[in-house]
Design an enzyme around this catalytic site. Structure first.
Site, short mmCIF file in Angstrom:
data_model
loop_
_atom_site.label_atom_id
_atom_site.label_comp_id
_atom_site.label_asym_id
_atom_site.label_seq_id
_atom_site.Cartn_x
_atom_site.Cartn_y
_atom_site.Cartn_z
N TRP A 150 0.88 -1.22 0.19
CA TRP A 150 0.08 0.03 0.08
C TRP A 150 0.95 1.18 -0.04
O TRP A 150 1.36 1.79 1.29
CB TRP A 150 -0.87 -0.11 1.14
N HIS A 169 -6.99 1.50 2.20
CA HIS A 169 -7.98 0.57 2.08
C HIS A 169 -8.85 1.05 2.85
O HIS A 169 -8.92 1.61 3.92
CB HIS A 169 -7.64 -0.87 1.95
N ARG A 195 -4.31 5.58 -2.87
CA ARG A 195 -2.62 5.08 -3.12
C ARG A 195 -1.94 5.98 -3.96
O ARG A 195 -2.36 6.37 -4.98
CB ARG A 195 -2.76 3.69 -3.48
N GLN A 209 -13.63 1.50 -2.43
CA GLN A 209 -13.68 -0.12 -2.16
C GLN A 209 -15.15 -0.24 -1.23
O GLN A 209 -15.60 0.72 -0.80
CB GLN A 209 -12.65 -0.26 -1.00
N VAL A 252 -5.45 -11.67 7.03
CA VAL A 252 -6.24 -12.80 6.71
C VAL A 252 -5.51 -14.12 6.72
O VAL A 252 -4.32 -13.86 6.31
CB VAL A 252 -7.19 -12.41 5.38
N ALA A 306 -13.58 -11.36 5.68
CA ALA A 306 -13.39 -10.19 5.31
C ALA A 306 -13.18 -10.28 3.74
O ALA A 306 -12.52 -10.85 3.28
CB ALA A 306 -12.52 -9.41 6.16
N1 PHE Z 1 -7.57 -4.33 1.98
C1 PHE Z 1 -7.13 -5.17 0.93
C2 PHE Z 1 -6.72 -4.10 -0.03
O1 PHE Z 1 -7.22 -3.12 -0.37
C3 PHE Z 1 -8.45 -5.84 0.61
C4 PHE Z 1 -8.63 -7.12 1.59
C5 PHE Z 1 -9.82 -6.63 2.46
C6 PHE Z 1 -8.23 -8.25 1.52
C7 PHE Z 1 -10.29 -7.72 3.48
C8 PHE Z 1 -8.57 -9.17 2.75
C9 PHE Z 1 -9.57 -8.74 3.23
O2 PHE Z 1 -5.71 -4.70 -0.98
#
Ligand code: PHE
Length: 338
Positions: A150, A169, A195, A209, A252, A306
């Protein structure tokens, strides 16, 4: 008489005529009784026969063409313009452009309504975040190599210890919600993310998102697959091919990437899908145990999934758009289509 020269002057002058009054002036000077043309026509009979044979048809042709020009201009002004000396309120006007919703708003409303029907609660979070919620609590401590995933816009501020940034995010809103709520729950968080990276046909610096989070004592990855497949079917009303691949995100485990078959090449491979035949639409996975304990949940008691889906990617698929930068371009030729 140099009719060619006079004709071209007449044309130029007529082009500058924008109301009936000046059109009448033009008519008097070129076609009126005292105009050069009228005088010439009147003298025609005195010319020698040979001359008359040439000049007669020639000057009549000129008269006809000017009369035609006059008539056309007259019709034109009467049909299209509000005449300066009178207001004709029966003349139809062009209808004003109506405002309408942006394609991303339409798409977001669609996604939100489908998830609402599945029992999700809609919540929102701040766009200016702190390091803790955007990274730390999501199992991305300082100096963790995954921070490179990120590219971040940091904010200069006096609150140094907080390290403010534009959220990269919508995942920090998982933390914010869990800090104040106990499972079971299912939430959806639509919002803008930022970003600091180069743009191309599928990447923007600023984008939307929609984060989803479902936690209880017995949620599994099978529930996730089912919810995503169902929601995609209801959102797009088409039987898209969906593929779930392993991926890595620190918050995750296991991590998943969800792709939908490329609408442009129908899976054959093209520039839009980097020749893979698939378009990535979300990152997801089972919430990492570290994240659950970071928000104070009892260790080992809860589990859940998630996901974070890219709203622009969804809209591109829905409307067949192959360039993400059009959404924020403010180009009316693009926007008028929705
Ligand atoms: N937040 C992650 C991204 O922007 C996406 C994501 C959300 C991955 C929730 C796993 C669980 O790249």
């Amino acid at each position: 008489m140099d009719w060619e020269k006079i004709s071209s002057e007449a044309k130029i002058e007529l082009l500058q005529v924008t109301d009936l009054l000046s059109l009448e002036k033009w008519r008097i000077s070129y076609l009126g009784r005292k105009s050069a043309l009228a005088l010439f026509l009147r003298q025609l009979k005195d010319l020698p026969l040979e001359e008359k044979k040439i000049q007669g048809p020639l000057s009549n042709k000129v008269r006809q063409s000017w009369e035609k020009m006059y008539q056309e201009k007259n019709d034109d002004l009467k049909n299209n313009q509000i005449v300066s000396d009178s207001w004709d309120h029966t003349v139809p006007v062009k209808s004003a452009l109506n405002g309408h919703l942006h394609p991303l708003t339409l798409m977001a409303e669609k996604v939100v309504s489908v998830f609402e029907k599945m029992g999700f609660e809609i919540v929102e979070g701040p766009e200016v975040e702190d390091d803790y919620h955007n990274f730390e609590a999501l199992n991305v401590p300082a100096n963790h190599p995954a921070r490179d995933m990120w590219d971040t816009f940091w904010i200069k501020s006096d609150e140094k210890e907080k390290n403010l940034l534009l959220r990269t995010h919508t995942s920090p809103d998982q933390i914010r919600y869990m800090e104040t709520h106990q499972p079971p729950f299912r939430i959806l968080v639509p919002g803008r993310a930022y970003r600091h990276e180069a743009t191309d046909a599928t990447h923007e610096m600023q984008f939307y998102q929609i984060e989803g989070l479902v936690v209880s004592e017995d949620i599994t990855l099978a529930n996730f697959k089912n919810i995503i497949e169902e929601s995609v079917r209801h959102i797009f009303k088409k039987d898209f091919k969906i593929i779930f691949r392993p991926d890595y995100f620190p918050f995750v485990s296991p991590g998943v990437e969800v792709d939908i078959s490329c609408f442009k090449c129908r899976g054959k491979g093209c520039r839009l899908c980097s020749n893979t035949g698939w378009i990535e639409v979300m990152g997801a996975g089972m919430v990492h145990e570290k994240v659950l304990t970071n928000v104070g949940y009892e260790k080992g008691r809860y589990q859940g999934f998630a996901f974070g889906l890219g709203l622009e990617r969804y809209a591109m698929i829905q409307y067949g758009i192959d360039e993400i930068r059009l959404f924020e371009s403010a180009d009316l030729r693009f926007l008028k289509q929705f």
